[in-house]
Design a protein around this motif. Sequence first.
Motif, mmCIF file in Angstrom:
data_model
loop_
_atom_site.group_PDB
_atom_site.id
_atom_site.type_symbol
_atom_site.label_atom_id
_atom_site.label_comp_id
_atom_site.label_asym_id
_atom_site.label_seq_id
_atom_site.Cartn_x
_atom_site.Cartn_y
_atom_site.Cartn_z
ATOM 1 N N ALA A 11 0.840 -1.214 0.000
ATOM 2 C CA ALA A 11 0.000 0.000 0.000
ATOM 3 C C ALA A 11 0.867 1.252 0.000
ATOM 4 C CB ALA A 11 -0.923 -0.011 1.218
ATOM 5 N N ILE A 12 1.943 1.248 0.792
ATOM 6 C CA ILE A 12 2.866 2.390 0.821
ATOM 7 C C ILE A 12 3.467 2.601 -0.568
ATOM 8 C CG2 ILE A 12 5.074 3.232 1.718
ATOM 9 C CD1 ILE A 12 4.393 1.762 4.342
ATOM 10 N N ASP A 13 3.878 1.512 -1.182
ATOM 11 C CA ASP A 13 4.492 1.591 -2.512
ATOM 12 C C ASP A 13 3.487 2.151 -3.525
ATOM 13 O OD1 ASP A 13 6.696 0.925 -4.374
ATOM 14 O OD2 ASP A 13 5.266 -0.520 -5.186
ATOM 15 N N TYR A 14 2.265 1.645 -3.496
ATOM 16 C CA TYR A 14 1.248 2.083 -4.456
ATOM 17 C C TYR A 14 0.927 3.561 -4.259
ATOM 18 C CZ TYR A 14 -2.947 2.143 -7.306
ATOM 19 O OH TYR A 14 -3.872 2.444 -8.277
ATOM 20 N N LEU A 15 0.684 3.960 -3.010
ATOM 21 C CA LEU A 15 0.303 5.345 -2.735
ATOM 22 C C LEU A 15 1.441 6.312 -3.044
ATOM 23 C CD1 LEU A 15 -1.684 4.908 0.621
ATOM 24 C CD2 LEU A 15 -2.601 5.240 -1.672
ATOM 25 N N SER A 16 2.674 5.881 -2.780
ATOM 26 C CA SER A 16 3.824 6.742 -3.072
ATOM 27 C C SER A 16 3.954 6.985 -4.567
ATOM 28 C CB SER A 16 5.109 6.101 -2.531
ATOM 29 O OG SER A 16 5.064 5.984 -1.130
ATOM 30 N N LYS A 17 3.741 5.931 -5.363
ATOM 31 C CA LYS A 17 3.829 6.066 -6.814
ATOM 32 C C LYS A 17 2.676 6.906 -7.357
ATOM 33 C CE LYS A 17 6.222 1.656 -7.628
ATOM 34 N NZ LYS A 17 6.054 0.257 -8.087
ATOM 35 N N LYS A 18 1.519 6.744 -6.746
ATOM 36 C CA LYS A 18 0.321 7.426 -7.240
ATOM 37 C C LYS A 18 0.291 8.894 -6.832
ATOM 38 C CE LYS A 18 -3.914 7.003 -9.063
ATOM 39 N NZ LYS A 18 -4.241 6.432 -10.379
ATOM 40 N N GLN A 19 0.731 9.171 -5.584
ATOM 41 C CA GLN A 19 0.563 10.517 -5.046
ATOM 42 C C GLN A 19 1.869 11.259 -4.797
ATOM 43 O OE1 GLN A 19 -1.954 9.653 -1.588
ATOM 44 N NE2 GLN A 19 -3.694 10.353 -2.791
ATOM 45 N N GLY A 20 2.974 10.602 -4.986
ATOM 46 C CA GLY A 20 4.268 11.258 -4.780
ATOM 47 C C GLY A 20 4.749 11.118 -3.351
ATOM 48 N N GLN A 21 4.129 11.843 -2.416
ATOM 49 C CA GLN A 21 4.545 11.763 -1.013
ATOM 50 C C GLN A 21 3.435 11.127 -0.193
ATOM 51 O OE1 GLN A 21 5.161 15.418 1.260
ATOM 52 N NE2 GLN A 21 7.036 14.537 2.093
ATOM 53 N N LEU A 22 3.836 10.219 0.675
ATOM 54 C CA LEU A 22 2.888 9.484 1.493
ATOM 55 C C LEU A 22 2.551 10.242 2.774
ATOM 56 C CD1 LEU A 22 1.465 6.646 2.018
ATOM 57 C CD2 LEU A 22 3.478 6.138 3.406
ATOM 58 N N GLY A 23 1.273 10.287 3.134
ATOM 59 C CA GLY A 23 0.852 10.836 4.423
ATOM 60 C C GLY A 23 0.306 9.710 5.275
ATOM 61 N N LYS A 24 0.704 9.641 6.543
ATOM 62 C CA LYS A 24 0.275 8.537 7.407
ATOM 63 C C LYS A 24 -1.241 8.525 7.601
ATOM 64 C CE LYS A 24 4.464 7.766 10.144
ATOM 65 N NZ LYS A 24 5.045 7.791 11.501
ATOM 66 N N THR A 25 -1.838 9.706 7.746
ATOM 67 C CA THR A 25 -3.282 9.750 7.962
ATOM 68 C C THR A 25 -4.019 9.234 6.731
ATOM 69 O OG1 THR A 25 -3.007 11.654 9.435
ATOM 70 C CG2 THR A 25 -5.227 11.215 8.628
ATOM 71 N N TYR A 26 -3.539 9.618 5.553
ATOM 72 C CA TYR A 26 -4.151 9.126 4.316
ATOM 73 C C TYR A 26 -3.961 7.604 4.212
ATOM 74 C CZ TYR A 26 -5.677 9.000 -0.542
ATOM 75 O OH TYR A 26 -6.384 8.725 -1.701
ATOM 76 N N LEU A 27 -2.787 7.123 4.593
ATOM 77 C CA LEU A 27 -2.506 5.685 4.559
ATOM 78 C C LEU A 27 -3.473 4.932 5.468
ATOM 79 C CD1 LEU A 27 -0.715 3.182 3.917
ATOM 80 C CD2 LEU A 27 0.729 3.872 5.844
ATOM 81 N N ILE A 28 -3.671 5.445 6.683
ATOM 82 C CA ILE A 28 -4.572 4.796 7.629
ATOM 83 C C ILE A 28 -5.994 4.744 7.063
ATOM 84 C CG2 ILE A 28 -5.710 5.037 9.874
ATOM 85 C CD1 ILE A 28 -2.998 4.054 10.356
ATOM 86 N N LYS A 29 -6.444 5.859 6.504
ATOM 87 C CA LYS A 29 -7.805 5.900 5.953
ATOM 88 C C LYS A 29 -7.951 4.935 4.774
ATOM 89 C CE LYS A 29 -9.040 9.060 8.838
ATOM 90 N NZ LYS A 29 -7.871 8.803 9.704
ATOM 91 N N THR A 30 -6.899 4.823 3.975
ATOM 92 C CA THR A 30 -6.932 3.898 2.838
ATOM 93 C C THR A 30 -7.030 2.456 3.326
ATOM 94 O OG1 THR A 30 -5.625 5.412 1.466
ATOM 95 C CG2 THR A 30 -5.674 3.104 0.803
ATOM 96 N N LEU A 31 -6.214 2.103 4.298
ATOM 97 C CA LEU A 31 -6.261 0.750 4.850
ATOM 98 C C LEU A 31 -7.617 0.475 5.496
ATOM 99 C CD1 LEU A 31 -2.680 0.569 6.415
ATOM 100 C CD2 LEU A 31 -3.501 -0.735 4.441
ATOM 101 N N PHE A 32 -8.184 1.496 6.135
ATOM 102 C CA PHE A 32 -9.498 1.351 6.749
ATOM 103 C C PHE A 32 -10.551 1.023 5.688
ATOM 104 C CE2 PHE A 32 -13.585 3.395 7.774
ATOM 105 C CZ PHE A 32 -13.941 2.672 8.907
ATOM 106 N N LEU A 33 -10.534 1.761 4.570
ATOM 107 C CA LEU A 33 -11.504 1.503 3.506
ATOM 108 C C LEU A 33 -11.280 0.130 2.872
ATOM 109 C CD1 LEU A 33 -11.755 5.015 1.801
ATOM 110 C CD2 LEU A 33 -13.392 3.922 3.353
ATOM 111 N N LEU A 34 -10.025 -0.281 2.761
ATOM 112 C CA LEU A 34 -9.741 -1.620 2.255
ATOM 113 C C LEU A 34 -10.318 -2.684 3.204
ATOM 114 C CD1 LEU A 34 -6.028 -1.394 1.004
ATOM 115 C CD2 LEU A 34 -8.076 -1.668 -0.406
#
Length: 275
Positions: A11-34
């Motif tokens: 997920a970190i790899d995907y979000l980093s490629k898609k959005q450039g810089q990763l945010g922890k809060t965005y990561l948490i929300k993404t994992l939550f929706l998954l």
Amino acid sequence: MFNRQKLLIQAIDYLSKKQGQLGKTYLIKTLFLLKQKFPTQVGYDFFPHKYGPFSQVVYEDLNVIENENIFKQADKQLTEEGKRLADSFKLEANIESELEQITTKFPTLTKIKSFVYENYPEYTKRSKEKTSAPKKEKGIYSIGYEGKTIDYFINQLIQNDISVLVDVRRNAFSMKKGFSKNQLKHHLEIAGIKYTHIPEFGIESEKRKNLDTMNDYKALFREYAKALPDKKEELGKLEQLGGQERIALMCFEADKNCCHRGVLSDFLQTGVVHI
């Protein structure tokens, strides 16, 4: 490495490629929706916190993969080794498709947070961005942590508006990660829940051996019930707490009928609610 940690790296790899810089809060929300979409494939649980759904285990796993030189928290990105690992794991098609939908639909933190707040209000009970909820009635509940992750356990406490957890184990140690006394107290503090341990309500480990039938449990619990009237100081403390806050008696067993907290609850005669 656990499957959940592999998914985290992917997920970190995907979000980093898609959005450039990763945010922890965005990561948490993404994992939550998954998790909502694929509950059996995503090995994380969540509970309401300052910015909506939160997982302490995700943060612990971020520390783990940083220590293994897979992820740099300061840079918010995978190391070269982490990128190689992410490529070798290969995202499952359904997970990748859902990540694509999430990042396309919610390109910013504001948008993903707004969606989560609107569609999962039960996970916003502790949010800093919500007006304070009305005070709940005081009282005594009970809960076992058998078969639960620490995040799932805390979510149950928060959904039932528990403000104090009362540990009634004789020895507050557990082989289950997160539930030994100091670990549990730390996790609860992060979630804004107070912790107190009253070991006098526990049963000595020797007496808990060789409990093979329900009759064995009944005999043990009859002996336990006979000793409760002598614990006047501890009972007074418990009743005082229950009169001031909404508390939960905690031990291991999921079934209160196989746990001394069920006997203690009946003895209190205050309509204890079992979570």
